[in-house]
Enzyme design. Sequence first.
Site, PDB file in Angstrom:
ATOM      1  N   ASP A 169       0.473 -10.891 -20.659  1.00 14.34           N
ATOM      2  CA  ASP A 169       0.663 -11.950 -19.792  1.00 14.34           C
ATOM      3  C   ASP A 169       0.503 -11.391 -18.430  1.00 14.34           C
ATOM      4  O   ASP A 169       0.012 -10.319 -18.104  1.00 14.34           O
ATOM      5  CB  ASP A 169       1.434 -12.677 -20.214  1.00 14.34           C
ATOM      6  CG  ASP A 169       1.101 -14.359 -20.172  1.00 14.34           C
ATOM      7  OD1 ASP A 169       0.997 -14.633 -18.972  1.00 14.34           O
ATOM      8  OD2 ASP A 169       0.918 -14.873 -21.026  1.00 14.34           O
ATOM      9  N   HIS A 210       4.598 -17.627 -16.759  1.00 16.52           N
ATOM     10  CA  HIS A 210       3.953 -17.541 -17.932  1.00 16.52           C
ATOM     11  C   HIS A 210       4.316 -16.612 -18.902  1.00 16.52           C
ATOM     12  O   HIS A 210       4.857 -17.161 -20.301  1.00 16.52           O
ATOM     13  CB  HIS A 210       2.487 -17.620 -17.744  1.00 16.52           C
ATOM     14  CG  HIS A 210       1.453 -18.187 -18.768  1.00 16.52           C
ATOM     15  ND1 HIS A 210       0.686 -17.473 -19.738  1.00 16.52           N
ATOM     16  CD2 HIS A 210       1.289 -19.430 -19.011  1.00 16.52           C
ATOM     17  CE1 HIS A 210       0.107 -18.183 -20.457  1.00 16.52           C
ATOM     18  NE2 HIS A 210       0.434 -19.179 -20.073  1.00 16.52           N
ATOM     19  N   SER A 386      -0.677 -22.013 -24.941  1.00 20.73           N
ATOM     20  CA  SER A 386       0.287 -21.105 -24.560  1.00 20.73           C
ATOM     21  C   SER A 386       1.370 -21.056 -25.441  1.00 20.73           C
ATOM     22  O   SER A 386       1.942 -19.822 -25.669  1.00 20.73           O
ATOM     23  CB  SER A 386       0.521 -21.182 -23.197  1.00 20.73           C
ATOM     24  OG  SER A 386      -0.657 -20.704 -22.286  1.00 20.73           O
TER      25      SER A 386
END
Length: 641
Positions: A169, A210, A386
């Site tokens: 990520d 994220h 996600s």
Amino acid sequence: MLGTVKYGTAVALLLFTALLFFTGATEEGIFTNHLLVQLHEGGNEDAHQLALEYGFGSARQLPFGERLFHFYPRDPPKTKRKRSLRRHQHLDEDRRVKKVILQAGFERQKRGYRDINDFDIGLNDPLFTKQWYLINTGQADGTPGLDLNVAEAWKMGYTGKGVTIAIMDDGIDYLHPDLASNYNAEASYDFSSNDPYPYPRYTDDWFNSHGTRCAGEVSAVANNNICGVGVAYHSKVAGIRMLDQPFMTDIIEASSISHMPQVIDIYSASWGPTDDGKTVDGPRELTLQAMADGVNKGRGGKGSIYVWASGDGGGYDDCNCDGYASSMWTISINSAINDGRTALYDESCSSTLASTFSNGRKRNPEAGVATTDLYGNCTLRHSGTSAAAPEAAGVFALSLEANPNLTWRDMQHLTVLTSKRNKLHDEVHQWRRNGVGLEFNHLFGYGVLDAGAMVSLARDWKTVPERFHCVAGSVQETHKIQSGAKLVLTITTDACQGRENFVRYLEHVQAVVTVNASRRGELTLNLTSPMGTKSILLSRRPRDSDSTVGFDKWPFMSTHTWGEDPRGTWKLEVGFSGESPQSGHLNEWTLMLHGTQSAPYIEQVVRDYQSKLAMSKKEELEEELDEAVERSLERMMSKSN
């Protein structure tokens, strides 16, 4: 034409269909200042010296291929146009260099980065009671019981010990007090900056939170009075920072996917091609080779486990147009919200294997996924597919602790067999059973993961039989497609029976199709198996107006026929949806079968299904008999009156 090559003896056939993925130009004219360099001889020191001579920062040897090196710049990544490609024109003329390939830049987007408005098992973490996806008692207007059933796995003593999950990520805040003690520094790396410290780059809007949020879902520490707990709270988490640069490159993707495959057990990816409803894209050649090496050589030959978020394009997109989510080598995970419905951003496709959870559709501030956030903070607002992929990685970590000998294919079989419909409901697609009685849905796959059931089955699981590949047949003639009429093509196959690569029990099936249309987004493809199971290979994508590229040898994949006997006639239906007239041509359809020659547990599934079917028919007969008796009694009573 029928294939005759055995899976275990030919990596070439293993790569055959994968290499058919779209590998054309991305954004026209965009190149990076990263090079793939192959030397005639020499090692790291020679490559480093050569890189310095030609103005690069350094070179890093790649774990795949022979004498391949990544030459990367001194300065932060930049892009350049075609007219400036000859900056290092003399490098490929150097006698020490065998080959130089300039890395093209292409887009990769984080999935689910969007804002969204008690069981007593001895955990004191403040957000634990808000983690409804772990134990759902109806929090945030959710449906009680709709969760991952992790409590059952935890009570059996499985918490992910000895398992390492890599979050590929934008980095991980490995200093976060809820992650630090579970952080695996040895297995972490920053491929955006080429150093071993994958810390997120600061931005005012916290855009690079994220990876940290995904990491907390998997490995947040339990009983430390901080945030919540991870699905596998004793697992180790590794950070692979690879998303934070202007454009993705094949080298960076391949390096990330192949990083330390003997240390990392599970790779979690919550990103992919742009979810704009008009992109058809997948992994390039180096990444495909890295994935093939991972499933064949990772974890001591048991295979790396790749978990992929299916995509956030909603009803405008189809995840079978995403070559990562639709790969046989990945476990594609979709999401459900806390009341069992689909999230509005969920994509549907026949390659999705199972689902976990994202957020609530209502504006309840506690309906999101509770997890760790940047700079030691916590959040209740993580969401999207996600969020779904790391949850699945955590469940798989529990199963690997229960049985470290599980292969990458064992994990897929366990997912199919133990995922459950639970209280999931799809407002568009019905739940159906395939030819051997396995229940599936076009949106949710085989259902929501059940950690307790998966761990229970994994403990005594025996490795699935060897996998084989059969080219079942091919249609090479050009056929015209027009609005108002379906093009129907068939292939009758014996699934390579009598050959060493005979496939008796299906795992994955692929329809490799070359087709173009006046408007690609109006195309629809459906595949029906000999046992009558219909897979929607391609749905309408109203934003896709392509009229030139179409699909070139694109492998549309389905998992819906898992366990079926593939022998017989397969039917492909091609047509157009929408109101405006369209036309096109199908130039090729090749049917690829992947599976085993024996699978004892499938026979048990069939027996169970037939038993349930017989019981339901018996109950139907009894109901009909009861109704008949009641009607007779009513007639008798009416006559007597």
